[in-house]
Design an enzyme around this catalytic site. Structure first.
Site, PDB file in Angstrom:
ATOM      1  N   ASP A   1       1.219  -7.737   2.415  1.00 15.15           N
ATOM      2  CA  ASP A   1       1.273  -6.371   2.026  1.00 15.15           C
ATOM      3  C   ASP A   1       2.704  -5.809   1.982  1.00 15.15           C
ATOM      4  O   ASP A   1       3.275  -5.265   2.752  1.00 15.15           O
ATOM      5  CB  ASP A   1       0.514  -5.565   3.381  1.00 15.15           C
ATOM      6  CG  ASP A   1       0.163  -4.256   2.946  1.00 15.15           C
ATOM      7  OD1 ASP A   1       0.904  -3.586   1.597  1.00 15.15           O
ATOM      8  OD2 ASP A   1      -0.118  -3.447   3.537  1.00 15.15           O
TER       9      ASP A   1
ATOM     10  N   HIS B   1       1.062  -1.248   0.139  1.00 19.91           N
ATOM     11  CA  HIS B   1       0.043   0.084  -0.019  1.00 19.91           C
ATOM     12  C   HIS B   1       0.880   1.281  -0.049  1.00 19.91           C
ATOM     13  O   HIS B   1       0.252   2.297  -0.442  1.00 19.91           O
ATOM     14  CB  HIS B   1      -0.927   0.146   1.048  1.00 19.91           C
ATOM     15  CG  HIS B   1      -0.346   0.386   2.308  1.00 19.91           C
ATOM     16  ND1 HIS B   1      -0.170  -0.738   3.424  1.00 19.91           N
ATOM     17  CD2 HIS B   1      -0.139   1.362   3.149  1.00 19.91           C
ATOM     18  CE1 HIS B   1       0.337  -0.121   4.512  1.00 19.91           C
ATOM     19  NE2 HIS B   1       0.094   1.106   4.550  1.00 19.91           N
TER      20      HIS B   1
ATOM     21  N   SER C   1       3.883   1.964   8.587  1.00 17.34           N
ATOM     22  CA  SER C   1       3.612   1.208   7.464  1.00 17.34           C
ATOM     23  C   SER C   1       5.078   1.106   6.569  1.00 17.34           C
ATOM     24  O   SER C   1       5.463   2.183   6.389  1.00 17.34           O
ATOM     25  CB  SER C   1       2.665   1.927   6.265  1.00 17.34           C
ATOM     26  OG  SER C   1       1.278   2.009   7.153  1.00 17.34           O
TER      27      SER C   1
END
Length: 711
Positions: free
Chosen positions: A217, A82, A646
């Site tokens: 991810d 992402h 992240s």
């Protein structure tokens, strides 16, 4: 037996006490003693040493928002799928859809450049509080801000960084301390590999912020440098960057209570707010913003589910809007479940008992937040309008351009920036779809906002259906939606030509009803709300600085860490499952079998690539299975993380990479405001799954050959 039980209880108590308040520690000030008590085997210097290679040399801020880490001696970068999503999307078309199909360069010649993407290394950190606050005693308000800026500018000017370095000074503890960061920025970053969204975004919005999770991810990039290994703009002559340090990758099995730490760039937390502020967030601000995004997401989803081209164009925007929407919902639930307001009220009373002067501070904060509340709520609704409606965002941008031209502040640089921003929006903009979004958010604003904050006559916008007709009619002839022409061109056909004759463009824009609509909203907001909410916030911020200092001076038993502000931080904890609700217990590890259990053929969230299914059916797992015989996919731990983390590396006791941070468990998303070790879990992709996908699924073994893999 009693001894064993006592030992286990003691261990649990130590862990809970150690992590009572979480922690996002400045890497030069980590709580090394506590980290070692929890199981760390390396030293603080191994994590951050400005004078020699250390783990910090393998951790970068990726493209100004996420974190990434170097995992090979050839500058290979690992971050989240992402985090790389916009770049993967930018290389995608309907005919060559990298989001759907994934991408794997066959060699370095096949790696794809990404103009504008950067990574930042932090090479040194120094506390500079004395220099920055020198001569500020007795100052407040604008005078204090001016003096701090003067001192900051003087400090930066006094430093002698290399030509490829810059100095950034950041406030900590609400301005009670200041730190200087030496930053090196690399500008040639190329896409190396990304799994298909069916792996990298598996579970999509349904599973976002949720555990159990089964998402691969991750994506891979590479840093390129000039022939001297220094930062350089993109050039075909650049070579892979040689790092001072890269992370070995461990594929050893994980056990519950294993020590872990996360190293990255957390964005923003507010752990030291007073109880009244938390109560306002929980009961007023978050619900308001959620309600606007409710209608936006439903409208976009209806079109994306039936139109593939729209799905591709709006994928990134939908994800961006839904990310915070779902997080705020979890935040509300977590704050309630952990009794955050009650605990903060109790903490404030404890502080007051030790230091009665704090009562005046808390009382004034309570008063200011109550008085600010109606204005803050209107700000929450108003600020969501252009974040959800791109038509209103365009009206805002073009309206600001008209103002700049008319007051003489427009420049070529600002015009170039405007064109660049507009091009980004128009690339994936559907006027008809956004007209429906605009109509619905206008109706919500008209119905939810007290009359005192609305423009005259705005009652006419309470009906979403009528708004749709109105906005669609305006859009047909509007320059900003691409329906109308100016200077013989549309914004889609030739944006430079649209801006060629400034006077003609300004005249057209001033007569555009969409710009007039937004200008009316903006002017009313400025008149009724902006100055009020800002004035209250200025007073609150000054008192919060005092309150922070009082907490640190009074609570001698508590170790304080500064709130996150996108600077490099270390957080640590243990691999851990959770018990978020009565009779609900989550394990700490998910597996490939769970991916298959969720599989829904053809579904945009839970489809599974056929090759992955075949690997599961044949159990072709290689060295990547754990003791269960399955491939581990995700795991949870008690690390205190937030947005910006992240892509952060999750490391073991020896500093080896064991996972890739990408999310938090929904029941604990309130950790930005109130960390609770019983509920707060960060979610990571297991390195075994990452390497399994690279090796067995993508057949990109040439990348594995670069890495140092610890079996």
């Amino acid at each position: 037996m009693k001894k064993i039980l006592l030992s286990a209880f003691a261990l649990s108590a130590v862990m809970t006490l150690a992590q009572q308040y979480g922690g996002m520690w400045i890497p030069t000030e980590v709580n090394e003693k506590e980290m070692k008590e929890l199981g760390m085997k390396i030293s603080a210097k191994d994590i951050f040493d400005p004078n020699k290679a250390s783990i910090k040399d393998a951790v970068v801020q990726f493209d100004g928002g996420c974190t990434a880490e170097i995992i090979s001696p050839k500058g290979l970068l690992l971050t989240n799928h992402h985090c790389g999503y916009d770049n993967i999307q930018s290389h995608s078309t309907v005919d060559n859809d990298l989001l759907t199909n994934g991408f794997w360069a066959k060699d370095m010649n096949g790696e794809l450049p990404n103009p504008g993407v950067t990574v930042d290394f932090i090479t040194d950190i120094k506390e500079v509080t004395g220099q920055i606050l020198s001569g500020t005693q007795g100052l407040s308000g604008k005078e204090l801000d001016a003096k701090i800026k003067q001192n900051t500018d003087a400090y930066i000017t006094s430093q002698k960084p290399e030509s490829y370095q810059k100095i950034s000074v950041k406030p900590m503890y609400y301005g009670n301390k200041y730190y200087a960061y030496v930053i090196e920025t690399y500008k040639d970053i190329r896409l190396v590999g990304a799994p298909p969204s069916a792996i990298g975004k598996y579970g999509s919005d349904t599973d976002n912020w949720v555990w159990p999770r089964h998402t691969g991810d991750f994506s891979m990039f590479r840093i390129y440098a000039d022939k001297n290994n220094k930062p350089a703009e993109y050039s075909k002559d650049n070579i892979p960057y040689t790092p001072k340090h890269f992370l070995p990758i461990s594929i050893k099995d994980k056990k519950e209570d294993d020590f872990t730490f996360v190293f990255g760039f957390p964005g923003r937390t507010t752990e030291y707010l007073p109880a009244v502020a938390v109560e306002k967030i929980m009961t007023e601000i978050d619900p308001a913003m959620i309600s606007v995004r409710d209608v936006t997401l439903k409208t976009l989803d209806e079109k994306m589910r039936v139109d593939n081209a729209t799905r591709i164009k709006y994928a990134s925007k939908y994800a961006r809007i839904s990310n915070a929407w779902k997080k705020w919902q979890g935040e509300i639930e977590g704050l309630k479940k952990s009794n955050a307001v009650g605990k903060k009220q109790q903490y404030e009373q404890m502080l007051i008992a030790k230091n009665p002067a704090i009562k005046t501070t808390v009382d004034n904060l309570n008063r200011l937040y109550q008085e600010q509340a109606p204005y803050a709520l209107n700000r929450a609704y108003y600020s969501e309008l252009p974040r959800n409606s791109e038509t209103l965002a365009l009206a805002s941008l073009f309206g600001s351009y008209v103002e700049a031209v008319e007051n003489g502040t427009s420049s070529q640089k600002s015009l170039d920036n405007l064109k660049s921003r507009l091009s980004e929006i128009y690339k994936d903009y559907e006027s008809g779809l956004d007209a429906k979004v605009t109509a619905k958010v206008l109706a919500l604003y008209a119905n939810k906002t007290p009359q005192q904050f609305l423009p005259s006559g705005f009652d006419n916008y309470k009906d979403a259906g009528q708004n749709t007709v109105t906005v669609e009619n305006w859009a047909k002839n509007s320059v900003i939606t691409g329906g109308g022409t100016v200077n013989g061109a549309t914004v889609y056909s030739d944006i430079n030509k649209v801006f060629a004759d400034q006077n003609t463009l300004v005249k057209a824009l001033k007569n555009d009803p969409l710009i007039q609509l937004y200008a009316n909203l903006k002017n009313t907001y400025v008149k009724t709300t902006q100055d009020k909410v800002t004035a209250y916030q200025t007073e609150i911020d000054a008192l919060q600085k005092t309150f922070m200092a009082q907490q640190m001076e009074t609570d001698k038993e508590r170790k304080f860490f500064p709130d996150a502000n996108s600077t490099l931080r270390v957080t640590y904890g243990k691999v851990k499952g959770s018990n978020p609700r009565d009779a609900v217990t989550y394990g700490y590890q998910t597996h490939l079998a769970g991916v298959i259990e969720k599989y829904i053929p053809g579904d945009y969230e839970f489809n599974v690539p056929q090759k992955l299914i075949s690997l599961y059916n044949t159990k072709d797992y290689g060295v990547y299975k754990d003791k269960s015989g399955d491939v581990p996919v995700n795991f949870t731990a008690t690390n205190h993380t937030t947005g910006g983390n992240s892509g952060s590396p999750a490391l073991d006791a020896y500093g080896n990479l064991i996972g890739l941070n990408f999310d938090r468990q929904w029941e604990g998303t309130m950790s930005d405001i109130n960390y609770d070790p019983k509920l707060c879990r960060n979610i990571m992709v297991d390195t075994k799954y990452i390497l399994f996908v690279i090796d067995k699924y993508a057949d990109a073994k040439w990348l594995l050959n670069e890495m140092k893999i610890i079996k």
